[in-house]
Design a protein around this motif. Sequence first.
Motif, mmCIF file in Angstrom:
data_model
loop_
_atom_site.group_PDB
_atom_site.id
_atom_site.type_symbol
_atom_site.label_atom_id
_atom_site.label_comp_id
_atom_site.label_asym_id
_atom_site.label_seq_id
_atom_site.Cartn_x
_atom_site.Cartn_y
_atom_site.Cartn_z
ATOM 1 N N ALA A 39 -2.141 15.668 -3.194
ATOM 2 C CA ALA A 39 -2.525 14.363 -2.636
ATOM 3 C C ALA A 39 -2.552 14.403 -1.112
ATOM 4 N N LEU A 40 -1.568 15.031 -0.486
ATOM 5 C CA LEU A 40 -1.547 15.123 0.971
ATOM 6 C C LEU A 40 -2.728 15.923 1.511
ATOM 7 N N LEU A 41 -3.024 17.032 0.884
ATOM 8 C CA LEU A 41 -4.143 17.851 1.348
ATOM 9 C C LEU A 41 -5.475 17.115 1.210
ATOM 10 N N VAL A 42 -5.657 16.455 0.082
ATOM 11 C CA VAL A 42 -6.899 15.694 -0.124
ATOM 12 C C VAL A 42 -6.976 14.530 0.852
ATOM 13 N N THR A 43 -5.859 13.846 1.090
ATOM 14 C CA THR A 43 -5.841 12.706 2.013
ATOM 15 C C THR A 43 -6.166 13.138 3.435
ATOM 16 N N LEU A 51 -13.916 16.346 3.401
ATOM 17 C CA LEU A 51 -13.649 16.580 1.981
ATOM 18 C C LEU A 51 -14.959 16.803 1.229
ATOM 19 N N THR A 52 -15.043 17.922 0.553
ATOM 20 C CA THR A 52 -16.181 18.232 -0.310
ATOM 21 C C THR A 52 -15.632 18.550 -1.697
ATOM 22 N N ASP A 53 -16.509 18.683 -2.656
ATOM 23 C CA ASP A 53 -16.068 19.040 -4.008
ATOM 24 C C ASP A 53 -15.367 20.400 -4.024
ATOM 25 N N LEU A 54 -15.903 21.332 -3.267
ATOM 26 C CA LEU A 54 -15.314 22.665 -3.211
ATOM 27 C C LEU A 54 -13.914 22.620 -2.595
ATOM 28 N N ARG A 55 -13.753 21.878 -1.522
ATOM 29 C CA ARG A 55 -12.437 21.766 -0.872
ATOM 30 C C ARG A 55 -11.453 21.020 -1.774
ATOM 31 N N ALA A 56 -11.909 19.996 -2.474
ATOM 32 C CA ALA A 56 -11.031 19.274 -3.400
ATOM 33 C C ALA A 56 -10.564 20.205 -4.522
ATOM 34 N N ALA A 57 -11.477 21.053 -5.015
ATOM 35 C CA ALA A 57 -11.104 22.027 -6.046
ATOM 36 C C ALA A 57 -10.087 23.034 -5.496
ATOM 37 N N LEU A 58 -10.256 23.418 -4.242
ATOM 38 C CA LEU A 58 -9.305 24.335 -3.604
ATOM 39 C C LEU A 58 -7.928 23.693 -3.510
ATOM 40 N N TRP A 59 -7.858 22.434 -3.071
ATOM 41 C CA TRP A 59 -6.574 21.741 -2.950
ATOM 42 C C TRP A 59 -5.928 21.564 -4.322
#
Length: 180
Positions: A39-43, A51-59
């Motif tokens: 949650a912190l990384l995505v926030t 924030l992209t789909d790829l970065r959200a998948a990474l987090w």
Amino acid sequence: MGRRTTRAAPGDRAAPLAHDTTWAGEARSAVGYAALLCALLVTVDALADTLTDLRAALWLSLGVILLLVLWPARVSAARGRLVSRSLFGERTVRTDRLVSVRWSNGVAQRLVLRDADGNRAELDPKVLIANPPLWHVLDADARTSVEEGLLRCDETALRQMASCIDKETARTVFKVSGIE
């Protein structure tokens, strides 16, 4: 919450006598820490507008990895055996046939048990400290191994464990009685 023990039927060595009563809390903590990291990384990424789909998948992947690292092993004991179940399998060791008990110091302390059949199990000493019924089953069976001559030179780890448990028991008694 309290001590969870069950009695074995006469002649039934497979029925567990004691379980790790702190496992559920540790598992909840592992899930909480992993979710918090994710949650912190995505926030932070969303606030930075990167924030992209790829970065959200990474987090999310990082959160899952943290969960796997923090997930505790579930330990139970019965007369003659100790079972440690982790995400990567189940390890059973015959505690009445121990040939080696080692205490590995370091960042993550571990008690490593080996039996005469070649089986090996590792567990966190804090599990035994927090669960006296587990310790009593292991200690009684280890004494059997010593009496039978199987466990000859590795009794030091058991004495260290007994000392730690005695200290924790004394602290608890003092705390409950208000002496501290």
